[in-house]
Design an enzyme around this catalytic site. Structure first.
Site, short mmCIF file in Angstrom:
data_model
loop_
_atom_site.label_atom_id
_atom_site.label_comp_id
_atom_site.label_asym_id
_atom_site.label_seq_id
_atom_site.Cartn_x
_atom_site.Cartn_y
_atom_site.Cartn_z
N GLU A 1 0.97 -1.15 -0.19
CA GLU A 1 -0.02 0.07 -0.10
C GLU A 1 0.88 1.24 0.05
O GLU A 1 2.03 1.41 0.72
CB GLU A 1 -1.00 -0.05 1.25
CG GLU A 1 -0.74 0.94 2.28
CD GLU A 1 -1.52 0.60 3.49
OE1 GLU A 1 -1.94 -0.39 3.78
OE2 GLU A 1 -1.69 1.67 4.29
N HIS B 1 -1.80 -5.60 11.16
CA HIS B 1 -2.75 -6.91 10.66
C HIS B 1 -2.49 -8.14 11.54
O HIS B 1 -2.06 -9.24 10.92
CB HIS B 1 -2.68 -7.10 9.42
CG HIS B 1 -2.84 -5.70 8.61
ND1 HIS B 1 -2.41 -6.12 7.00
CD2 HIS B 1 -3.43 -4.73 8.79
CE1 HIS B 1 -2.58 -4.62 6.46
NE2 HIS B 1 -3.40 -3.93 7.30
N ASN C 1 -5.04 -6.01 2.92
CA ASN C 1 -5.31 -5.49 4.35
C ASN C 1 -6.93 -6.34 4.71
O ASN C 1 -7.68 -6.62 3.84
CB ASN C 1 -5.83 -4.14 3.87
CG ASN C 1 -4.91 -3.21 3.40
OD1 ASN C 1 -4.48 -3.69 2.19
ND2 ASN C 1 -4.22 -2.57 4.14
P1 FDA Z 1 -10.77 -5.83 16.29
O1 FDA Z 1 -9.45 -5.51 16.96
O2 FDA Z 1 -11.29 -4.59 15.32
O3 FDA Z 1 -11.99 -5.63 17.54
C1 FDA Z 1 -11.69 -6.21 18.68
C2 FDA Z 1 -12.49 -5.53 19.91
O4 FDA Z 1 -12.41 -6.35 20.91
C3 FDA Z 1 -11.80 -4.42 20.20
O5 FDA Z 1 -12.67 -3.14 20.29
C4 FDA Z 1 -11.24 -4.41 21.55
O6 FDA Z 1 -11.35 -3.37 22.42
C5 FDA Z 1 -11.99 -5.42 22.12
N1 FDA Z 1 -11.52 -6.52 23.14
C6 FDA Z 1 -10.56 -7.17 23.14
N2 FDA Z 1 -10.48 -7.78 24.17
C7 FDA Z 1 -11.55 -7.78 24.90
C8 FDA Z 1 -11.83 -8.17 26.09
N3 FDA Z 1 -11.10 -9.21 26.92
N4 FDA Z 1 -13.10 -7.72 26.91
C9 FDA Z 1 -14.05 -6.85 25.96
N5 FDA Z 1 -13.45 -6.26 24.81
C10 FDA Z 1 -12.32 -6.57 24.36
N6 FDA Z 1 -7.28 -3.52 7.89
C11 FDA Z 1 -7.79 -3.16 6.48
O7 FDA Z 1 -8.34 -4.12 6.26
N7 FDA Z 1 -7.42 -2.04 5.91
C12 FDA Z 1 -6.83 -0.88 6.86
O8 FDA Z 1 -6.58 0.07 5.83
C13 FDA Z 1 -6.08 -1.04 7.99
N8 FDA Z 1 -5.30 -0.21 8.66
C14 FDA Z 1 -5.09 -0.35 9.81
C15 FDA Z 1 -4.41 0.62 10.38
C16 FDA Z 1 -4.14 0.46 12.05
C17 FDA Z 1 -3.47 1.65 12.72
C18 FDA Z 1 -4.68 -0.60 12.82
C19 FDA Z 1 -4.36 -0.75 14.14
C20 FDA Z 1 -5.31 -1.71 12.01
C21 FDA Z 1 -5.68 -1.59 10.49
N9 FDA Z 1 -6.33 -2.81 9.99
C22 FDA Z 1 -6.44 -2.39 8.56
C23 FDA Z 1 -6.54 -3.98 10.80
C24 FDA Z 1 -8.01 -3.90 11.02
O9 FDA Z 1 -8.36 -2.66 11.67
C25 FDA Z 1 -8.23 -5.16 11.82
O10 FDA Z 1 -7.79 -6.41 10.97
C26 FDA Z 1 -9.66 -5.52 12.20
O11 FDA Z 1 -9.92 -4.47 13.08
C27 FDA Z 1 -9.75 -6.83 13.12
O12 FDA Z 1 -11.17 -7.02 13.38
P2 FDA Z 1 -11.51 -7.86 14.57
O13 FDA Z 1 -13.15 -7.95 14.45
O14 FDA Z 1 -10.77 -9.30 14.25
O15 FDA Z 1 -11.21 -7.13 15.85
#
Ligand code: FDA
Length: 502
Positions: free
Chosen positions: A356, A441, A479
């Site tokens: 990207e 990721h 992504n």
């Molecule tokens: P996700 O991580 O989204 O959600 C998990 C949730 O559970 C969180 O809100 C967390 O707080 C909560 N949680 C965790 N443990 C818990 C507990 N014990 N009790 C209660 N709550 C709890 N991807 C993409 O496709 N395009 C992109 O452009 C980008 N860019 C990017 C930038 C940055 C800075 C980051 C950090 C990430 C990306 N990503 C990305 C990755 C993408 O955001 C990521 O793959 C997804 O959010 C993952 O989705 P999930 O549903 O797996 O979990």
């Protein structure tokens, strides 16, 4: 018996969790969502929900005294990170020795902080990574459903070619093309119509004001505005924030009980709740879901969990790198924070890379081309449970990231050679042009078909499901959030049809 009981409970509120909440709610099932972060809908004293990237405050990061931004330095200077007060901020960096993982915290999870790049994976690679999933069904039904619900859109090519805000991407494209490489437009969930109004001066700037990793105040279709808003609209879904789930156990009658710490904004536990549920969906993300199941297995709460829980983890081959352009190849002082273009060399069997073209919005001309390379790294990490800290530890060594660094270097060496340009060594610390100590990721930990059945049902425990990125075994080549969303759609449809009938 716990004081509270709900037919369905969802842990977390990111992509996978949001799909579960909506589809359960639509099926008429009363559902409670527990999220450890806060709800991001109320403006603070400055009139904004999220803080700015250039002057971050407590809203930026999860209980830190100093921000930990991915690009820590510029010209080797510690100019990026700022001191802040501890608070449930929106971005977390989970540090495990040689690998740190960025994740979102709050209602919407990663969708609050990510770059919005909404990429449907290549079908051949999807089929290679998840061979047990019917690809025809995914590409015919669930990827289109996920893209529609997420509000995916594409930049108008004519505007892209003319706007100063994507000059950085055009400069990177030229360098790639000089090396015979192909670039592709990348869809996004940021509203490109809104972005054009920002550029025209008729809308408040967000992507054009440097906002991204600490949240976008406008323009971004994060899942709190799409899936979760629709879930609440069913009238059957409730979201409780600042609830950190610590433990899961099963009752003799086959229902589940979760133990959750309710915290205040200082992080203090104000109450420990036990909540019972008929069906339990884990959507706490690759790290969160894996930790909950690993802890349950290792403490004996759910002893029959499969040995595959805690395995199959990867970084999606993430490596950031940067090049210095020639003085005449400017990137412009103004850069949009939402990437819209990628270098697609995945077809190169000898060195598959999808990179990207990332922005580096500093507000001045710096001649830097920044990239997030996604490589095909066969290395996988595992998690072990540490009883002393009651947490999961990631086993991942620097050497395991070397295949990703090598692949990134092979691609960008080609670009540098043809353009007579060099890498930038000042941005990532340690004087290296390759950031190999963090990823955005995280994928896997509870791989589909191993820790669970082919639809995310946790092996050995009827009524317990994994619905997030923990299912994807370490790599997807692009992504990942569109894949996570579409897979959750597929699994939920099956589970609702088969497991709720009785
Ligand atoms: P996700 O991580 O989204 O959600 C998990 C949730 O559970 C969180 O809100 C967390 O707080 C909560 N949680 C965790 N443990 C818990 C507990 N014990 N009790 C209660 N709550 C709890 N991807 C993409 O496709 N395009 C992109 O452009 C980008 N860019 C990017 C930038 C940055 C800075 C980051 C950090 C990430 C990306 N990503 C990305 C990755 C993408 O955001 C990521 O793959 C997804 O959010 C993952 O989705 P999930 O549903 O797996 O979990």
């Amino acid at each position: 018996q716990p004081a509270t009981h709900t037919p369905a409970l969802v842990i977390g509120s990111g992509y996978g969790a949001a799909v579960a909440a909506l589809r359960l709610g639509q099926a008429g099932i009363q559902t409670l969502v527990l999220e450890m972060g806060r709800l991001w809908d109320t403006p603070a004293g400055d009139g904004k929900v999220f803080c700015s990237t250039s002057a971050p405050d407590q809203r930026s990061m999860w209980f830190r005294t100093r921000t930990e931004a991915p690009l820590a330095t510029f010209l080797w200077l510690d100019v990026v990170n700022k001191s802040i007060s501890p608070y449930p901020g929106v971005l977390d960096r989970v540090n495990y020795g040689d690998m740190s993982v960025y994740v979102g915290r709050g209602v919407g999870g990663g969708s609050l902080v990510n770059g919005g790049m909404a990429v449907t994976p290549r079908r051949d690679y999807f089929a290679e990574v998840l061979p047990q999933v019917d690809a025809a069904e995914m590409y015919g039904t669930y990827f289109p459903r996920a893209n529609a619900m997420l509000g995916v859109n594409t930049v108008d090519p004519a505007w892209f070619e003319s706007t100063e805000w994507y000059k950085f991407a055009r400069t990177s494209r030229k360098a790639a093309q000089n090396a015979g490489l192909k670039t592709v437009f990348v869809p996004n969930v940021y509203d490109f119509g809104y972005m054009r109004r920002e550029a025209a001066g008729t809308a408040t700037k967000s992507a054009l004001a440097g906002e991204v990793i600490y949240g976008n105040n406008y323009g971004k279709r994060s899942v709190d505005k799409t899936y979760l808003a629709a879930a609440l609209g069913t009238g059957r879904v409730t979201i409780e924030t600042l609830h950190h789930v610590r433990a899961i156990r099963r009752q003799p009658d086959g229902t589940y009980v979760v133990t959750a710490d309710r915290t205040d904004l200082t992080g203090k536990v104000v109450e420990t709740r036990e909540i019972g549920c008929g069906k339990l969906f884990l959507g706490a993300g690759s790290l969160g879901t894996t930790e909950l199941l690993l802890r349950a297995r290792e403490t004996g709460a759910l002893p029959a969990l499969d040995p595959a829980v805690g395995t199959g983890w990867g970084t999606n081959g993430n490596i950031m790198t940067a090049r210095a352009n020639h003085m005449w190849d400017t990137v412009g002082a103004n850069e949009a924070t939402m990437p819209a273009l990628g270098i697609d060399d995945w077809d190169n069997a000898a060195n598959p890379v999808f990179a990207e073209i990332a922005p580096l919005p500093m507000g001045f001309e710096h001649w830097v081309s920044l990239y997030l390379a996604i490589t095909k790294n066969p290395q996988r990490g595992t998690f072990t449970y540490d009883p002393a800290t009651d947490s999961a530890r990631l086993n991942w060594t620097k050497a395991q990231n070397q295949p990703s660094v090598d692949a990134t270097k092979r691609l960008f060496d080609r670009i540098n050679l043809k353009n007579a340009t060099i890498y930038r060594y000042d941005l990532f610390g340690n004087n290296t042009p390759f950031a190999d100590d963090f990823c955005y990721h995280p994928l896997g930990g509870c791989p589909l078909g191993r820790a669970t059945d082919g639809y995310g049902r946790v092996k050995g425990y009827p009524g317990l499901y994994v619905t997030d990125g923990a299912l994807v075994p370490g790599s997807i080549g692009v992504n990942p959030f569109v894949t996570i969303t579409a897979l959750a759609e597929r699994n939920l449809e099956r589970v609702l049809a088969e497991d709720f009938a009785a």
